[in-house]
Structures are given as structure tokens and as C-alpha cells.
Design a protein around this motif. Structure first.
Motif, short mmCIF file in Angstrom:
data_model
loop_
_atom_site.label_atom_id
_atom_site.label_comp_id
_atom_site.label_asym_id
_atom_site.label_seq_id
_atom_site.Cartn_x
_atom_site.Cartn_y
_atom_site.Cartn_z
N ARG A 61 1.07 -1.09 0.10
CA ARG A 61 -0.04 0.28 -0.25
C ARG A 61 1.24 1.29 -0.43
O ARG A 61 0.49 2.37 0.37
CB ARG A 61 -0.85 -0.23 0.96
N THR A 68 4.21 -5.75 -4.87
CA THR A 68 3.56 -6.56 -4.84
C THR A 68 4.25 -8.04 -4.16
O THR A 68 3.63 -8.70 -4.51
CB THR A 68 2.93 -7.70 -5.98
N GLY A 136 -5.53 -11.03 -6.31
CA GLY A 136 -6.39 -9.23 -6.66
C GLY A 136 -5.76 -9.19 -7.67
O GLY A 136 -7.13 -8.09 -9.18
N TYR A 137 -4.97 -10.06 -8.84
CA TYR A 137 -5.18 -9.86 -10.16
C TYR A 137 -4.76 -11.29 -11.21
O TYR A 137 -3.34 -11.81 -10.44
CB TYR A 137 -4.19 -8.82 -9.81
N GLU A 164 -0.65 -0.42 -10.48
CA GLU A 164 -1.36 0.57 -10.24
C GLU A 164 -0.53 1.01 -11.19
O GLU A 164 -1.24 2.26 -11.90
CB GLU A 164 -1.04 1.51 -8.64
N GLN A 193 -8.63 -8.70 -13.28
CA GLN A 193 -8.92 -8.47 -12.08
C GLN A 193 -10.61 -7.84 -11.97
O GLN A 193 -11.16 -7.38 -12.50
CB GLN A 193 -8.63 -6.20 -12.31
N SER A 195 -12.39 -7.94 -9.19
CA SER A 195 -12.81 -7.07 -8.01
C SER A 195 -12.66 -5.96 -8.33
O SER A 195 -11.38 -5.54 -8.99
CB SER A 195 -11.66 -7.51 -7.41
N ALA A 196 -12.44 -4.78 -7.33
CA ALA A 196 -13.05 -3.50 -7.48
C ALA A 196 -11.07 -2.40 -7.12
O ALA A 196 -11.10 -2.11 -8.02
CB ALA A 196 -13.75 -3.20 -6.30
N ASN A 197 -10.71 -3.66 -5.80
CA ASN A 197 -9.45 -3.56 -6.44
C ASN A 197 -8.62 -4.47 -6.61
O ASN A 197 -8.57 -5.53 -6.75
CB ASN A 197 -9.04 -3.32 -4.60
N ALA A 198 -7.22 -4.38 -6.09
CA ALA A 198 -6.28 -5.24 -6.74
C ALA A 198 -5.54 -6.27 -5.88
O ALA A 198 -4.31 -6.08 -5.46
CB ALA A 198 -5.24 -4.89 -7.71
N ILE A 199 -6.03 -6.22 -4.06
CA ILE A 199 -5.17 -6.59 -3.30
C ILE A 199 -5.34 -8.34 -3.49
O ILE A 199 -4.82 -8.61 -3.04
CB ILE A 199 -6.07 -5.52 -1.98
#
Length: 400
Positions: A61, A68, A136-137, A164, A193, A195-199
């Protein structure tokens, strides 16, 4: 840390657009060769702890220089947990084991074009798409294809990807080093991806697997100390040869714990008098498994023990809702993005065509016949193609 170099090559082939009809504009594929050059670092195999997970979250983050590598290493370590890997595989298979049908603009299934998707490479891509919800991706590289036929696709290491920044690093540990822009190669590098975020969902599951591993280790130690009796040998002969011989005898007698003391030494062993001490570890492991099931599957009873059939139906309905959401995400991703990739590689998919994922028929032939008989009694005529496809038979029209 060692590393090895991976060179992935593929030949670009011109797109055959003559048979494709009208379609949205797509990026043409020129005749050329690309090489993806990166370092794949050896995996870190030591056991992860909560401090590793916290450090990984912080580096992931970082608003200026996100990395990553550490978090993805935590994810891989967590996937060694049988319950977690089984739950994720359960969710993936509920999407993979469906019928993937290509339909035209009016909603009529196209059996010939649906065959494009009945290939190993496509199932692999769908699997990686669903995995993106947990990791996440995903980043796929199409490294072998001919016009109208993608032969093979491989996954590139998630550790080398910075979502990102939309870049693929040559060295995952050097975020300011060499890289390529993923968007510069839209028909080769397929970024997924859902989901909304790549976590990824695994971020919240990693500490559960760490706590569970601690409990297994503590239970094992408890078993060694209290589960097996200890043998004590007392001797008054204080010579090295005698003690060595005595130790050899005890070792040859089996794997039980043993100790050698002088006869004048007083040893007191405190035994655990509680017969249910194992529940401290067993209950914690069971609770962690249930928490993992809730995080991945939204409920517990499809993988853990249940108490009643009515509760099982409720839990299964919750899982069905999650599966339907996964299916909808795959359909949206394919119809808005991946169908253009297939067109660019020469697949004949006219404008307006789309993917529809439907459940495979779960009834056996005897049950299907009962349903079909009920429909016929109500005045419905069964289509010849439906009968042949459902019962896998060939009808002779000259002898109805």
C-alpha cells in the motif's frame, strides 16, 4: 536470493477479418515477434508470521512505490493450507463446470462458434480470471497462436506486476528498475482484475492460516510431551562408555522420549490430568476452518459439518448466490474485453455476439424423461435438436 531468466516468445500473425462481418473496431495484430524478458525469483519457503504479513501489507500500500512481491509470497504460503485451497478450488470449479455458449445478437446459441471456448487454454484463462478475486489480479501472456486458434497461454508471476502502474517488472524486487507497460501490448498481455481493488481476498485470510499453523505446531509439541510416556534410566556407573551404551539401548527400544540420570537424581514429571486438553487445539483449528469457509464461500456447511438438512439448503443457496456473481463477472469481462482479444487473433465473432454461461443439466436421463413427459402432456412439442443433444441419440426422421 537466486533467480533465473525466462524468455517467452510468440509470433504475431495478421488478423483475418474477411469472415468476421461488422464488429466494433479492434486493435489489429501486425506480423512481428515479441519477447517478454523478466526474472522469476525463487520462492521464499520459510514459514510466514504475522509480522511478515503486516510488512507485506505496508509495502503493498505504499502510495509512491508499491511492491507486490511480499504480499504475493504470503498468499502462496497461505495456499499450502488444505482447507483454504479446497475452498478456493470449490468456488473455481462451480464456474468452470458450466456450459459456455456463444449467442448471436438475438440470443440464439451458435454451436459452431461455442466450440471456440471448448479448449484447454480458455479454461486456463477463466481459472486465472476467478483467481484474480483472491490474489488481486492475474496477468496472462498469449505465447502461441495461429489465425483463429489460440494454442497456448501462460501466467506471468504476480510478484512482477504493479497493477496501479500497469507495468510488468523485470525484477520483482526492484520496483524502480526495468519494466514494460502492459497496455502497450493489449493483444498479448491480458490483465485480469474482476474485483474493485487489486489487493485480493487472501489478504484477510493469511493471518487465519498463520494462527492455524501455530495451533498444529503447539498440538504436535503437546503430543510429544504429554501424549507419549517418557522412559527414565537410572545408573550409578558414571563412565562415558556406560552412558553411551545405555543411550544406544534406549534409542534401539523405540521412538519414545527417554532420559539418563544418576540414581541419586530425583525427577518429577508433571502430567496433564485433563482428558480433553486436545480440545484447546482442535476447537481453535475448527473455528479457523469455519472462518476461512465464511471468507471464501460465504458460509460453512458445504465444507464443514452441518446439523440439519434445512440449514444445509440455506447455506447452499448462499453459495449459489456467490457462484452466480462469479459467473456474471466472467460474462461481463468476456463480453466487454476478451471477445475483442479473440477477434484480434482471427476468431469469427461478429458484432453483437456474446457469452452466456449456463449450468450443466444435473438431472439423470430418467428424471429428464419425467420432465419431458410432463411438458408433452401439457401440449408442448420437443425439438429434434433438443432430444438429440439431451439424450445423446441420433433420430431417424424416416421412422418417427
Amino acid at each position: 536470493m537466486g533467480n533465473k531468466k525466462n524468455n517467452l516468445q510468440t509470433k504475431q500473425l495478421a488478423t483475418n477479418t474477411n469472415k468476421m462481418g461488422k464488429m466494433p473496431p479492434i486493435t489489429p495484430i501486425p506480423k512481428q515477434t515479441y519477447e517478454v524478458d523478466y526474472f522469476q525469483l525463487y520462492e521464499s519457503l520459510y514459514r510466514k508470521e504475522i509480522s511478515d504479513w503486516q510488512e507485506a501489507r505496508a509495502t503493498r500500500r505504499d502510495p509512491y512505490n508499491p511492491s507486490t512481491y511480499l504480499l504475493q509470497q504470503c498468499y502462496k504460503d497461505a495456499m499450502l493450507d488444505n482447507h483454504l485451497s479446497g475452498a478456493i478450488e470449490n468456488r473455481i470449479l462451480r464456474v468452470l463446470n458450466k456450459q459456455y455458449i456463444i449467442k448471436d445478437a438475438s440470443g440464439v446459441p451458435d454451436d459452431q462458434r461455442s466450440k471456440y471456448l471448448r479448449a484447454k487454454w480458455f479454461r486456463f484463462v477463466v481459472r486465472k480470471a476467478i483467481e484474480s478475486k483472491f490474489f488481486g489480479y492475474s496477468l496472462i501472456f498469449i505465447n502461441n497462436a495461429t489465425p483463429g486458434n489460440i494454442v497456448n497461454a501462460i501466467e506471468l508471476p504476480r510478484e512482477n506486476v504493479i497493477p496501479e502502474k500497469r507495468i510488468l517488472l523485470k525484477n520483482a524486487l526492484n520496483c524502480s528498475g526495468e519494466y514494460i507497460n502492459i497496455d502497450d501490448y493489449p493483444n498479448y498481455l491480458i490483465y485480469i482484475q474482476l474485483s474493485a481493488n487489486a489487493i485480493g481476498l487472501l489478504e484477510q485470510v493469511v493471518p487465519l492460516t498463520i494462527f492455524k499453523r501455530h495451533s498444529w505446531a503447539a498440538w504436535d509439541e503437546f503430543e510429544q510431551v504429554f501424549g507419549v510416556p517418557i522412559r527414565i534410566a537410572r545408573t550409578m556407573i558414571d563412565t562415558k562408555k556406560h552412558r553411551d551404551d545405555l543411550q544406544q539401548w534406549l534409542e534401539n527400544m523405540g521412538m519414545l522420549s527417554y532420559a539418563i540420570f544418576d540414581k541419586r537424581v530425583d525427577i518429577e514429571i508433571k502430567e496433564n490430568n485433563k482428558s480433553d486438553s486436545f480440545n484447546v487445539f482442535a476447537q481453535k483449528i475448527n473455528l479457523i476452518n469455519k472462518e476461512i469457509s465464511k471468507a471464501v464461500l460465504g458460509q460453512t456447511m458445504t465444507m464443514d459439518d452441518g446439523s440439519s438438512q434445512s440449514q444445509a439448503r440455506v447455506h447452499l443457496a448462499i453459495l449459489d448466490e456467490i457462484t452466480n456473481a462469479d459467473i456474471a463477472d466472467i460474462e461481463d469481462w468476456f463480453n466487454s474485453y476478451f471477445i475483442n482479444i479473440m477477434r484480434a487473433w482471427g476468431y469469427d465473432l461478429p458484432a453483437g455476439y456474446y457469452l452466456d454461461i449456463v449450468a450443466n443439466a444435473s438431472l439423470d436421463p430418467a428424471e429428464k424423461i419425467k420432465v419431458d413427459e410432463a411438458l408433452m402432456r401439457q401440449g408442448w412439442n420437443l425439438d429434434k435438436d433438443y432430444i438429440e443433444r439431451t439424450y445423446e441419440v441420433k433420430l431417424d426422421e424416416s421412422n418417427p
